[in-house]
Write a protein that holds these residues in place. Structure first.
Motif, PDB file in Angstrom:
ATOM      1  N   THR A 150      94.403 104.816  61.587  1.00 15.93           N
ATOM      2  CA  THR A 150      93.067 104.530  61.136  1.00 15.93           C
ATOM      3  C   THR A 150      93.595 104.126  59.645  1.00 15.93           C
ATOM      4  OG1 THR A 150      91.998 105.902  62.481  1.00 15.93           O
ATOM      5  CG2 THR A 150      90.790 105.358  60.445  1.00 15.93           C
ATOM      6  N   VAL A 151      92.897 103.121  59.218  1.00 13.28           N
ATOM      7  CA  VAL A 151      93.124 102.689  57.620  1.00 13.28           C
ATOM      8  C   VAL A 151      91.852 103.140  57.208  1.00 13.28           C
ATOM      9  CG1 VAL A 151      93.199 100.815  55.967  1.00 13.28           C
ATOM     10  CG2 VAL A 151      94.644 100.650  58.119  1.00 13.28           C
ATOM     11  N   VAL A 152      91.968 104.157  56.234  1.00 14.07           N
ATOM     12  CA  VAL A 152      90.768 104.753  55.675  1.00 14.07           C
ATOM     13  C   VAL A 152      90.399 104.201  54.274  1.00 14.07           C
ATOM     14  CG1 VAL A 152      89.889 106.908  54.995  1.00 14.07           C
ATOM     15  CG2 VAL A 152      91.381 106.894  56.638  1.00 14.07           C
ATOM     16  N   VAL A 153      89.050 103.758  54.035  1.00  9.29           N
ATOM     17  CA  VAL A 153      88.736 103.333  52.686  1.00  9.29           C
ATOM     18  C   VAL A 153      87.657 104.206  52.279  1.00  9.29           C
ATOM     19  CG1 VAL A 153      88.038 101.197  51.150  1.00  9.29           C
ATOM     20  CG2 VAL A 153      89.502 100.900  53.441  1.00  9.29           C
ATOM     21  N   GLU A 154      87.912 105.011  51.007  1.00  7.80           N
ATOM     22  CA  GLU A 154      86.732 105.956  50.863  1.00  7.80           C
ATOM     23  C   GLU A 154      86.179 105.434  49.316  1.00  7.80           C
ATOM     24  OE1 GLU A 154      85.072 108.688  51.815  1.00  7.80           O
ATOM     25  OE2 GLU A 154      86.207 109.130  53.747  1.00  7.80           O
ATOM     26  N   VAL A 155      85.048 104.748  49.236  1.00  6.11           N
ATOM     27  CA  VAL A 155      84.506 104.257  47.993  1.00  6.11           C
ATOM     28  C   VAL A 155      83.723 105.328  47.393  1.00  6.11           C
ATOM     29  CG1 VAL A 155      83.266 102.494  46.769  1.00  6.11           C
ATOM     30  CG2 VAL A 155      84.776 101.880  48.773  1.00  6.11           C
ATOM     31  N   LEU A 156      84.292 105.836  45.729  1.00  3.61           N
ATOM     32  CA  LEU A 156      83.817 106.784  45.246  1.00  3.61           C
ATOM     33  C   LEU A 156      82.966 106.089  43.978  1.00  3.61           C
ATOM     34  CD1 LEU A 156      85.906 109.757  45.695  1.00  3.61           C
ATOM     35  CD2 LEU A 156      83.678 109.434  46.874  1.00  3.61           C
ATOM     36  N   GLY A 157      82.031 105.287  43.926  1.00  5.52           N
ATOM     37  CA  GLY A 157      81.430 104.640  42.717  1.00  5.52           C
ATOM     38  C   GLY A 157      82.535 103.502  42.376  1.00  5.52           C
ATOM     39  N   LYS A 158      83.284 103.633  41.387  1.00  2.00           N
ATOM     40  CA  LYS A 158      84.343 102.667  40.798  1.00  2.00           C
ATOM     41  C   LYS A 158      85.413 102.733  41.350  1.00  2.00           C
ATOM     42  CE  LYS A 158      82.024 101.873  36.242  1.00  2.00           C
ATOM     43  NZ  LYS A 158      80.559 102.378  36.432  1.00  2.00           N
ATOM     44  N   LYS A 159      85.864 103.855  42.098  1.00  2.00           N
ATOM     45  CA  LYS A 159      87.160 103.778  42.843  1.00  2.00           C
ATOM     46  C   LYS A 159      87.084 103.787  44.047  1.00  2.00           C
ATOM     47  CE  LYS A 159      89.959 105.548  39.259  1.00  2.00           C
ATOM     48  NZ  LYS A 159      90.700 104.491  38.526  1.00  2.00           N
ATOM     49  N   ALA A 160      88.271 103.470  44.591  1.00  2.00           N
ATOM     50  CA  ALA A 160      88.333 103.580  46.238  1.00  2.00           C
ATOM     51  C   ALA A 160      89.661 104.205  46.466  1.00  2.00           C
ATOM     52  CB  ALA A 160      88.153 102.075  46.578  1.00  2.00           C
ATOM     53  N   GLY A 161      89.516 105.105  47.369  1.00  2.00           N
ATOM     54  CA  GLY A 161      90.753 105.879  47.910  1.00  2.00           C
ATOM     55  C   GLY A 161      91.307 104.956  49.262  1.00  2.00           C
ATOM     56  N   ILE A 162      92.308 104.676  49.338  1.00  2.00           N
ATOM     57  CA  ILE A 162      93.000 104.204  50.691  1.00  2.00           C
ATOM     58  C   ILE A 162      93.981 105.062  51.197  1.00  2.00           C
ATOM     59  CG2 ILE A 162      94.274 101.939  51.590  1.00  2.00           C
ATOM     60  CD1 ILE A 162      91.424 101.329  49.844  1.00  2.00           C
ATOM     61  N   ALA A 208      92.307 101.085  63.596  1.00  2.00           N
ATOM     62  CA  ALA A 208      90.931 100.839  63.255  1.00  2.00           C
ATOM     63  C   ALA A 208      90.825 100.788  61.814  1.00  2.00           C
ATOM     64  CB  ALA A 208      90.026 101.608  63.989  1.00  2.00           C
ATOM     65  N   VAL A 209      89.529 100.076  61.315  1.00  2.00           N
ATOM     66  CA  VAL A 209      89.474 100.397  59.785  1.00  2.00           C
ATOM     67  C   VAL A 209      88.139 101.398  59.635  1.00  2.00           C
ATOM     68  CG1 VAL A 209      88.950  99.362  57.431  1.00  2.00           C
ATOM     69  CG2 VAL A 209      90.549  98.278  59.304  1.00  2.00           C
ATOM     70  N   ARG A 210      88.314 102.225  58.957  1.00  2.00           N
ATOM     71  CA  ARG A 210      86.894 103.088  58.682  1.00  2.00           C
ATOM     72  C   ARG A 210      86.696 103.254  57.128  1.00  2.00           C
ATOM     73  NH1 ARG A 210      85.733 102.347  63.099  1.00  2.00           N
ATOM     74  NH2 ARG A 210      86.327 103.585  65.011  1.00  2.00           N
ATOM     75  N   ALA A 211      85.450 103.001  56.763  1.00  2.00           N
ATOM     76  CA  ALA A 211      85.115 102.969  55.492  1.00  2.00           C
ATOM     77  C   ALA A 211      83.895 103.930  55.334  1.00  2.00           C
ATOM     78  CB  ALA A 211      84.777 101.440  55.103  1.00  2.00           C
ATOM     79  N   LYS A 212      83.965 104.353  54.135  1.00  2.00           N
ATOM     80  CA  LYS A 212      82.628 105.048  53.818  1.00  2.00           C
ATOM     81  C   LYS A 212      82.407 104.832  52.315  1.00  2.00           C
ATOM     82  CE  LYS A 212      80.250 109.557  54.092  1.00  2.00           C
ATOM     83  NZ  LYS A 212      78.908 108.974  54.562  1.00  2.00           N
ATOM     84  N   VAL A 213      81.176 104.431  51.859  1.00  2.00           N
ATOM     85  CA  VAL A 213      80.998 103.748  50.530  1.00  2.00           C
ATOM     86  C   VAL A 213      79.854 104.809  49.948  1.00  2.00           C
ATOM     87  CG1 VAL A 213      79.926 101.904  49.052  1.00  2.00           C
ATOM     88  CG2 VAL A 213      81.293 101.389  51.324  1.00  2.00           C
TER      89      VAL A 213
END
Length: 160
Positions: free
Chosen positions: A133-145, A93-98
């Motif tokens: 789980t593919v995690v995408v954590e967006v913090l402004g101008k950066k994204a953690g994968i 599953a892909v889980r993103a937080k922006v």
């Protein structure tokens, strides 16, 4: 290894101390979001998570292991996700937080990146209980994968 760590607002200092005690070698930075920290450690993901699982925390709420920080742009995120996607062996599953980025939508990231992984690698999707789980954590101008196996996302109960 990069860890995205959340703590109750105002308890970031306690969380930083706990990370230092639990992990030993670690560099922790605050972010522009209250309660959100980035910790870098030379430990392996397995070692860092094991130490934190066995640690009595008072201030750490969530620990999300990340592999890479990339600029928060579609093509960069897409490439990083394809990079971790080739290691998925099972359902996902892909889980993103922006946070702090109006150009990217959480739902769109999850749907488009999930579709991309299905097309590219023929993987099975399981939103309820995925193997990975593919995690995408967006913090402004950066994204953690990150790519996390079942049980590698740590959650702790924190009492005030």
């Amino acid at each position: 290894m990069i860890l995205l760590v959340t703590a109750p607002q105002g308890r970031e200092g306690d969380a930083i101390l706990e990370l230092e005690w639990a992990l030993g070698k670690v560099r922790v930075r605050g972010t522009d979001w209250r309660g959100v920290l980035l910790a870098e450690t030379p430990l392996s993901k397995e070692e860092a998570l094991e130490r934190l699982k066995n640690f009595e925390t008072q201030a750490i709420q969530r620990v999300v292991p990340l592999e890479r920080l990339v600029p928060a742009r579609w093509e960069e995120i897409e490439n990083a996700v394809l990079g971790v996607g080739e290691r998925i062996d099972g359902t996902f599953a892909v889980r993103a937080k922006v946070r702090g980025n109006r150009k990217l939508s959480q739902r769109e990231l999850e749907v488009k990146l999930g579709s991309l992984l299905v097309e590219r690698f023929g993987l099975g999707v399981n939103l309820g209980d995925p193997d990975f789980t593919v995690v995408v954590e967006v913090l402004g101008k950066k994204a953690g994968i990150g790519l996390v196996k079942r049980g590698e996302l740590l959650r702790f109960e924190v009492s005030d």
